[in-house]
Design a protein around this motif. Structure first.
Motif, PDB file in Angstrom:
ATOM      1  N   ASN A  31       0.686  -1.372   0.251  1.00  0.00           N
ATOM      2  CA  ASN A  31       0.712   0.300  -0.299  1.00  0.00           C
ATOM      3  C   ASN A  31       1.176   1.326   0.122  1.00  0.00           C
ATOM      4  N   ALA A  32       0.030   2.462  -0.394  1.00  0.00           N
ATOM      5  CA  ALA A  32       1.052   3.725  -0.074  1.00  0.00           C
ATOM      6  C   ALA A  32       1.458   4.263   1.071  1.00  0.00           C
ATOM      7  N   ILE A  66       0.939  10.127  -3.274  1.00  0.00           N
ATOM      8  CA  ILE A  66      -1.232  10.032  -3.190  1.00  0.00           C
ATOM      9  C   ILE A  66      -1.882  11.399  -2.324  1.00  0.00           C
ATOM     10  N   ASP A  68      -4.865  11.442  -0.186  1.00  0.00           N
ATOM     11  CA  ASP A  68      -5.805  10.113   0.118  1.00  0.00           C
ATOM     12  C   ASP A  68      -7.217  11.142   1.069  1.00  0.00           C
ATOM     13  N   HIS A  93      -7.427   5.639  -6.437  1.00  0.00           N
ATOM     14  CA  HIS A  93      -6.793   5.497  -5.680  1.00  0.00           C
ATOM     15  C   HIS A  93      -7.252   4.389  -4.527  1.00  0.00           C
ATOM     16  N   TYR A  95      -9.283   4.669  -0.512  1.00  0.00           N
ATOM     17  CA  TYR A  95      -8.362   4.467   0.887  1.00  0.00           C
ATOM     18  C   TYR A  95      -9.437   3.691   1.473  1.00  0.00           C
ATOM     19  N   THR A 102      -3.757   3.174   1.992  1.00  0.00           N
ATOM     20  CA  THR A 102      -4.250   4.142   0.626  1.00  0.00           C
ATOM     21  C   THR A 102      -3.521   3.092  -0.235  1.00  0.00           C
ATOM     22  N   CYS A 104      -2.973   1.890  -3.965  1.00  0.00           N
ATOM     23  CA  CYS A 104      -3.167   2.033  -5.643  1.00  0.00           C
ATOM     24  C   CYS A 104      -4.309   1.160  -6.699  1.00  0.00           C
ATOM     25  N   SER A 125      -6.986  13.280 -10.815  1.00  0.00           N
ATOM     26  CA  SER A 125      -6.673  12.194  -9.673  1.00  0.00           C
ATOM     27  C   SER A 125      -7.790  11.539  -8.696  1.00  0.00           C
ATOM     28  N   LEU A 127     -10.014   9.630  -6.241  1.00  0.00           N
ATOM     29  CA  LEU A 127     -10.178   8.675  -4.980  1.00  0.00           C
ATOM     30  C   LEU A 127     -11.501   7.773  -4.322  1.00  0.00           C
TER      31      LEU A 127
END
Length: 137
Positions: A31-32, A66, A68, A93, A95, A102, A104, A125, A127
């Motif tokens: 994950n991020a 990112i 989020d 992305h 969350y 978070t 991808c 972007s 989310l």
């Protein structure tokens, strides 16, 4: 270690010791992660050197940032198409509102948005917030 060096050199990044450590860490993530996550996970890390390494990675198309919605910027490895000239990995992305991770979702592309005349897109972007597969179960 040679594989990590090659990955950095492919992106025209000089493979320093810190950059190799950071890349190795990022490759192991599912994950991020934030800079704080990295700093806490990597032993004996200088915050400024870590920040500069991640900034270099972003400038050369190795990682993307990112937002989020938590107020904490997170980073994840880019798709191979990203270069020093720009990021080309537009994807969703996700969350998780339960675990706070978070992710991808590179196979889930952001649909093209048609802008009215006179508008110029500089960044896109998307989310999505909800429960990740692990938290849902």
């Amino acid at each position: 270690m040679k594989e990590l060096e090659n990955k950095l050199m492919e992106k025209r990044i000089n493979p320093t010791a810190m950059r190799l450590v950071v890349l190795d860490y990022l490759l192991k993530q599912t994950n991020a992660v934030s800079l704080t996550d990295m700093e806490l996970s990597l032993e004996k890390t200088d915050r400024v050197t870590l920040y500069r390494s991640v900034k270099t990675f972003e400038e050369h198309g190795l990682v993307h940032r990112i937002d989020d919605g938590t107020g904490i910027t997170k980073f994840a490895l880019c798709q191979p198409a990203c270069t020093v000239d720009g990021h080309h990995d537009l994807h969703v992305h996700f969350y998780c509102t339960n675990c706070g991770e978070t992710h991808c979702l590179p196979k889930t592309q952001i649909p093209e948005v048609k802008l009215p005349g006179g508008y110029e897109r500089q960044e896109t972007s998307l989310l999505v917030k909800g429960l990740c597969a692990e938290c849902k179960n």
